[in-house]
Write a protein that holds these residues in place. Structure first.
Motif, PDB file in Angstrom:
ATOM      1  N   GLU A  16       0.818  -1.218   0.000  1.00 57.23           N
ATOM      2  CA  GLU A  16       0.000   0.000   0.000  1.00 57.23           C
ATOM      3  C   GLU A  16       0.856   1.274   0.000  1.00 57.23           C
ATOM      4  O   GLU A  16       0.543   2.231  -0.701  1.00 57.23           O
ATOM      5  CB  GLU A  16      -0.930   0.042   1.220  1.00 57.23           C
ATOM      6  CG  GLU A  16      -1.872  -1.142   1.358  1.00 57.23           C
ATOM      7  CD  GLU A  16      -2.895  -1.230   0.238  1.00 57.23           C
ATOM      8  OE1 GLU A  16      -3.011  -0.284  -0.553  1.00 57.23           O
ATOM      9  OE2 GLU A  16      -3.548  -2.278   0.151  1.00 57.23           O
ATOM     10  N   HIS A  66       1.501   0.297  -5.044  1.00 60.45           N
ATOM     11  CA  HIS A  66       0.541   0.822  -6.024  1.00 60.45           C
ATOM     12  C   HIS A  66       1.060   2.086  -6.697  1.00 60.45           C
ATOM     13  O   HIS A  66       0.837   2.298  -7.885  1.00 60.45           O
ATOM     14  CB  HIS A  66      -0.805   1.086  -5.357  1.00 60.45           C
ATOM     15  CG  HIS A  66      -1.631  -0.157  -5.196  1.00 60.45           C
ATOM     16  ND1 HIS A  66      -2.106  -0.854  -6.285  1.00 60.45           N
ATOM     17  CD2 HIS A  66      -2.046  -0.833  -4.103  1.00 60.45           C
ATOM     18  CE1 HIS A  66      -2.789  -1.906  -5.858  1.00 60.45           C
ATOM     19  NE2 HIS A  66      -2.760  -1.919  -4.533  1.00 60.45           N
ATOM     20  N   GLY A  88      -5.525  -3.405   3.432  1.00 56.94           N
ATOM     21  CA  GLY A  88      -5.264  -1.974   3.437  1.00 56.94           C
ATOM     22  C   GLY A  88      -5.799  -1.303   2.203  1.00 56.94           C
ATOM     23  O   GLY A  88      -6.406  -1.939   1.342  1.00 56.94           O
ATOM     24  N   GLN A  89      -5.586  -0.020   2.132  1.00 54.95           N
ATOM     25  CA  GLN A  89      -6.069   0.770   0.999  1.00 54.95           C
ATOM     26  C   GLN A  89      -5.182   1.995   0.883  1.00 54.95           C
ATOM     27  O   GLN A  89      -4.725   2.529   1.886  1.00 54.95           O
ATOM     28  CB  GLN A  89      -7.516   1.187   1.263  1.00 54.95           C
ATOM     29  CG  GLN A  89      -8.212   1.832   0.088  1.00 54.95           C
ATOM     30  CD  GLN A  89      -9.653   2.198   0.418  1.00 54.95           C
ATOM     31  OE1 GLN A  89     -10.244   1.663   1.340  1.00 54.95           O
ATOM     32  NE2 GLN A  89     -10.206   3.109  -0.346  1.00 54.95           N
ATOM     33  N   VAL A  90      -4.928   2.446  -0.354  1.00 53.77           N
ATOM     34  CA  VAL A  90      -4.091   3.629  -0.530  1.00 53.77           C
ATOM     35  C   VAL A  90      -4.718   4.596  -1.530  1.00 53.77           C
ATOM     36  O   VAL A  90      -5.391   4.176  -2.475  1.00 53.77           O
ATOM     37  CB  VAL A  90      -2.670   3.241  -0.998  1.00 53.77           C
ATOM     38  CG1 VAL A  90      -2.690   2.617  -2.383  1.00 53.77           C
ATOM     39  CG2 VAL A  90      -1.731   4.452  -1.002  1.00 53.77           C
ATOM     40  N   THR A 134      -3.236   6.686  -4.136  1.00 56.20           N
ATOM     41  CA  THR A 134      -1.892   6.814  -4.726  1.00 56.20           C
ATOM     42  C   THR A 134      -1.549   8.267  -5.037  1.00 56.20           C
ATOM     43  O   THR A 134      -0.387   8.622  -5.137  1.00 56.20           O
ATOM     44  CB  THR A 134      -1.759   6.003  -6.026  1.00 56.20           C
ATOM     45  OG1 THR A 134      -2.751   6.439  -6.957  1.00 56.20           O
ATOM     46  CG2 THR A 134      -1.910   4.520  -5.770  1.00 56.20           C
ATOM     47  N   PHE A 155      -2.365   6.180   3.196  1.00 53.06           N
ATOM     48  CA  PHE A 155      -2.853   4.804   3.208  1.00 53.06           C
ATOM     49  C   PHE A 155      -3.372   4.448   4.589  1.00 53.06           C
ATOM     50  O   PHE A 155      -3.053   5.107   5.583  1.00 53.06           O
ATOM     51  CB  PHE A 155      -1.751   3.820   2.800  1.00 53.06           C
ATOM     52  CG  PHE A 155      -0.599   3.801   3.767  1.00 53.06           C
ATOM     53  CD1 PHE A 155      -0.658   3.070   4.935  1.00 53.06           C
ATOM     54  CD2 PHE A 155       0.546   4.540   3.506  1.00 53.06           C
ATOM     55  CE1 PHE A 155       0.397   3.066   5.841  1.00 53.06           C
ATOM     56  CE2 PHE A 155       1.603   4.552   4.402  1.00 53.06           C
ATOM     57  CZ  PHE A 155       1.527   3.811   5.572  1.00 53.06           C
ATOM     58  N   PHE A 197      -4.218   0.645   6.955  1.00 54.50           N
ATOM     59  CA  PHE A 197      -4.376  -0.804   6.994  1.00 54.50           C
ATOM     60  C   PHE A 197      -4.703  -1.235   8.403  1.00 54.50           C
ATOM     61  O   PHE A 197      -4.413  -0.527   9.374  1.00 54.50           O
ATOM     62  CB  PHE A 197      -3.187  -1.563   6.421  1.00 54.50           C
ATOM     63  CG  PHE A 197      -1.858  -1.031   6.826  1.00 54.50           C
ATOM     64  CD1 PHE A 197      -1.250  -1.506   7.959  1.00 54.50           C
ATOM     65  CD2 PHE A 197      -1.213  -0.071   6.046  1.00 54.50           C
ATOM     66  CE1 PHE A 197      -0.013  -1.030   8.323  1.00 54.50           C
ATOM     67  CE2 PHE A 197       0.025   0.406   6.421  1.00 54.50           C
ATOM     68  CZ  PHE A 197       0.625  -0.069   7.560  1.00 54.50           C
ATOM     69  N   CYS A 207      -5.413  -8.585  -4.303  1.00 52.85           N
ATOM     70  CA  CYS A 207      -5.294  -7.150  -4.478  1.00 52.85           C
ATOM     71  C   CYS A 207      -6.384  -6.670  -5.428  1.00 52.85           C
ATOM     72  O   CYS A 207      -6.557  -7.228  -6.501  1.00 52.85           O
ATOM     73  CB  CYS A 207      -3.917  -6.838  -5.062  1.00 52.85           C
ATOM     74  SG  CYS A 207      -3.775  -5.145  -5.649  1.00 52.85           S
TER      75      CYS A 207
END
Lengths: 462, 446
Positions: free
Chosen positions: A244, A248, A375-377, A379, A384, A386, A434
């Motif tokens: 993350e 990405h 998690g998540q980002v 970009t 991010f 998580f 993912c």
């Protein structure tokens, strides 16, 4: 799978309206799974999906169509639909000469399809019994066994023809424990690009006990702190941080659209000098491993960050073509129904030199994360989050009380710069899926024990 | 391809005596156009179809699916499902649905304008969307994605127990992610408009939402950690409702995975909270005539004036609880039915978001949350998510914040709901959006 002369004919037909590049992607995927819940094997499932996706590129435009009908008529209809967008190009006749390719079969010892279903179901009941035996507080257990075999063939108008036979096996246990503080959950999962021989080395009963102990431990956990603290992440428990925090952002499609904080920073110091980050689709039998990507290019090991310096991005065919460079074999798709895009494979931080126990001893006050969840980002900003699914307080250099689930939040470039110790105990983590633009693909991650000097913990304690 | 109802009936005709069989068949048409820098980046068109076959023999359930409607493959799929059933363990509650006499709502969910829209018009919508986003504000430096997408199709369910039902639905949307930049700070926005037909799409609104909401986050900083009153953006509320829906599943309740188990009739939320699942409302994007087992969709009250009224059931979880199915089975052809929470909606209040900000005085406006899949535990109810938004000061929106977390438990949050806004709107993700005021949320930051 398909007769090469038919594939050649379809590729030539796809270019008739003036496209510059055409590709046929054929996939035959079979899966089986079994699920136990509430003490009972609830269902055994089999699935089958077979079809072809055809894309045609003309200028900056891609046309795409897919079909489950692999007859000449079905493929020609899809080729015609995909080439409809290429009408701006000059119609003509193209000649395609495909390189020969031989199907070598899967690189596994025991194909899941050759294993009796009773053996798969037996794994579930053993894990269930072990989890329930772990303590009186365990109230519910579910377990899943899943395998899949995905055979692909890719051929394109540049003459490339390649294929792969990918077999994967996965097992997961979730336990629910109940106590004075309500319900808590624990989970353990394993997955590798292996056949059923995987279960000769992997102890499903141990997985059941680990899931149960995680849930039981959390019953006596205190709320996680709210604020900024040093965080030590156990080996194999936090590879998602790199996935993350920067993975990405190093995907060339996002970089090319300036939607990444890492755009335009090649050759710059983007992380602490302790950080060497690799994306490697060749690691034998790992969850994100393949022989060729979904555009037919052999998997490779790509160093993205070397000693903190940004060395390269990840590429698929289209992105590499527009920049006039070689692909990095990161072109992947969820299925024949999807267009490929830049995706990670197995992304990991390489080993450092510090003794992991010493890292904890050198941390007077902080949080020890044994396992991160998803998690998540964003970009574009690098921000991010998580989730911590198993975490403890560190007090006076010792791991002490367990903490309840909470998210960690940070900014990719800032956190990479704040990594101040890296251990010598590298391990890969659990299998991941993912998600990007609505497509899910299997990915691996890993890291040695490490410390981030300061991360924001989103708990509820003052 | 013959109709999905014919295929479902054909599969059921292959049943052996003594076995219960269910066929779920779907067929749809999809288009997806992406525009980038004034050109079509990609255009995809497809007609996915597939079938799932469920067999129950002596309480043992087996399932198999295939991504095709080829008759030979479907026969093999049924054989697989039968074979799989032999390895399940008997469950007295297992079985396919039985007709319950409830009539499906009359809904027309595929407008003719969707079926007849020419591809060129769809392409033009995507191109126009990107153009408009670039022109909206000088701080727009690019557009990561400008998409037009649509999908419409039919589903049929048939069983040996006499179910023979179908549903049709379609929708389209435009979505745009503009990049905005000022003083070295970059943000990405997202704007969306969804409708049942292309002519009803509101491009201006998608563009305004995408650009303006990103622009107002420029220059955001990390806020100080504290307890605050949070005002949730309608989309954020909808995301929380989706998670709340999972905790109200009769299956989760029966298996001890819900914090609401055994609490029917109790006060579980503040008295301004009224929650229903209403897939009979044609405005809801997940409305439908029948559920994944072929039973009529219906209106299910879940919380009324803060008091827990009931749970959502499919056939098996209903039998386990001694209740009837609420027509809440959710699925695609590649999975067995499970309990879903379609068209969740809170009863709207009376005041606009601006009036709510004025009432709150000081707090935070949560515009976006992230990490919901990792940060919310639907079993324990603990949640901790990333948050981005604006401070509320002096009764109005003030400077932006980022890199923060908001945390509480689902249970506490429901009890701490102070007010529901008047701005109720169905969103394409499922639940309806509405502005929500919640007291005593932990904000984590610097």
């Amino acid at each position: 799978v398909l007769d090469p002369s038919l594939v050649t004919e379809v590729l030539q037909a796809a270019l008739r309206t003036g496209g510059e590049f055409a590709e046929v992607f054929v996939e035959d995927a079979r899966s089986s799974s079994a699920r136990l819940d509430d003490g009972r094997v609830e269902e055994v499932t089999s699935g089958r999906s077979r079809g072809a996706g055809i894309r045609v590129v003309a200028g900056e435009t891609t046309g795409f169509a897919h079909t489950a009908d692999l007859s000449a008529a079905g493929l020609h209809a899809a080729a015609e639909a995909a080439s409809a967008v290429a009408r701006s190009g000059r119609p003509g006749t193209a000649t395609v000469a495909l390189a020969p390719w031989r199907d070598e079969g899967p690189d596994v010892r025991v194909l899941p399809e050759d294993v009796p279903k009773s053996a798969k179901v037996d794994l579930l009941t053993r894990a269930d019994a072990a989890a329930r035996g772990a303590g009186g507080g365990v109230r519910q257990v579910s377990a899943t066994y899943a395998d899949n075999r995905r055979r692909i063939l890719v051929a394109n108008s540049d003459g490339l023809m390649a294929g792969d036979d990918q077999v994967k096996s996965r097992f997961a246990v979730q336990a629910v424990a109940s106590g004075d503080t309500g319900l808590q959950t624990g989970r353990e999962s394993y997955g590798l690009a292996r056949g059923f021989e995987f279960f000769g080395d992997f102890d499903v009963e141990q997985a059941g006990r680990v899931a149960a102990e995680r849930a039981l431990t959390k019953l006596r956990a205190r709320p996680a702190p709210s604020g900024t603290l040093p965080v030590v992440i156990k080996r194999g428990g936090g590879g998602v941080l790199f996935h993350e925090a920067c993975g990405h952002g190093l995907e060339a499609d996002l970089v090319g659209k300036r939607a990444s904080v890492f755009a335009g920073r090649l050759g710059e110091q983007v992380a602490s000098t302790l950080v060497t980050l690799v994306d490697d689709g060749t690691v034998p039998r790992e969850w994100g491993t393949y022989a060729v990507d979904d555009e037919g290019h052999p998997a490779s090991r790509n160093v993205l960050i070397q000693d903190g310096v940004l060395t390269d991005y990840m590429y698929d065919f289209l992105r590499a073509r527009s920049e006039g460079r070689a692909v990095s074999a990161n072109g992947r798709r969820q299925s024949y129904r999807h267009l490929p895009m830049v995706r990670m494979t197995n992304t990991f931080l390489v080993n450092g030199t510090e003794d992991p126990d010493e890292i904890i001893r050198q941390t007077p006050h902080g949080v020890y994360v044994a396992q991160l969840g998803g998690g998540q980002v964003n970009t574009t900003t690098g921000d991010f989050v998580f989730g911590m699914t198993e975490a403890y307080l560190i007090e006076e250099g010792r791991v002490t009380e367990p903490l309840r689930d909470a998210n960690l939040i940070g900014n990719g470039p800032e956190v990479l710069a704040l990594i101040d110790v890296v251990g010598n105990d590298f391990a890969m983590g659990p299998p991941g899926t993912c998600g990007k633009d609505g497509q899910g693909v299997p990915v691996g991650d890993g890291q040695p024990t490490l410390r981030v000097q300061a991360l924001t913990i989103g708990g509820t304690a003052a | 391809v013959s109709g999905v109802d014919d295929v479902a009936a054909l599969i059921v005709s292959w049943a052996h005596p003594g076995e219960e069989l269910e066929a779920y068949v779907s067929h749809s048409r999809t288009t997806n156009v992406r525009a980038y820098q004034g050109q079509v980046e990609s255009l995809s068109a497809a007609e996915p179809a597939g079938a799932g076959v469920r067999v129950v023999i002596d309480g043992r359930q087996g399932f198999a699916w295939a991504g095709t409607l080829d008759e030979g493959v479907l026969k093999e799929t049924l054989e697989e499902a039968r074979d799989n059933a032999a390895f399940g363990q008997p469950d007295e509650f297992a079985g396919v649905a039985r007709p319950d006499g409830v009539a499906p709502p009359a809904l027309d969910l595929v407008l003719p304008g969707l079926r007849s829209a020419p591809t060129d018009a769809k392409v033009e919508l995507a191109l126009e969307l990107e153009r408009a986003a670039r022109a909206r504000d000088p701080r727009v430096t690019g557009v990561r994605v400008a998409t037009y997408a649509d999908s419409y199709g039919e589903v049929a369910v048939a069983t040996t127990t006499g179910i023979c039902a179908g549903t049709e639905a379609g929708m389209c949307y435009v979505a745009v992610s503009p990049l905005v930049e000022a003083n070295g700070d970059t943000q990405i926005g997202s704007g969306l408009s969804a409708a049942r037909a292309p002519s009803a799409l509101d491009l201006d609104r998608a563009v305004a939402d995408g650009v303006d909401r990103a622009v107002r986050l420029l220059g955001a900083t990390k806020p100080a950690s504290r307890r605050v009153t949070a005002v949730l953006d309608p989309e954020v509320t909808a995301e929380f409702l989706a998670i709340l829906g999972a905790t109200l599943s009769g299956d989760a309740v029966a298996k001890g995975r819900s914090l609401f188990a055994g609490r029917e009739g109790e006060l579980v939320a503040s008295d301004v909270v009224a929650l229903i699942s209403d897939p009979t409302d044609p405005g809801a994007f997940d409305a439908g005539q029948v559920d994944g087992e072929g039973l009529a969709r219906r209106r299910v009250p879940l919380i009324e004036a803060g008091s827990l009224r009931g749970f959502l059931y499919d056939t098996a979880s209903g039998r386990r609880a001694g209740r009837a199915s609420t027509g809440s089975a959710s699925r695609g052809y590649s999975s067995t039915p499970s309990v879903g929470a379609p068209a969740l909606t809170l009863a709207a209040g009376t005041r606009s978001p601006e009036e709510l900000f004025a009432t709150v005085g000081d707090g935070v406006y949560v515009q976006e949350v992230s990490g919901l899949h990792s940060g919310v535990n639907p079993v324990s109810g603990d949640f901790s998510v990333g948050a981005t938004g604006l401070l509320i000061r002096g009764g109005a929106l003030a400077e932006p914040f980022r890199e923060a977390t908001v945390a509480s438990t689902l249970q506490r949050m429901l009890l701490d709901v102070a007010e529901v806004g008047a701005d109720h709107e169905w969103l394409p993700g499922g639940p309806a959006g509405v502005t929500l005021v919640v007291h005593e949320v932990s904000l984590g930051g610097a």
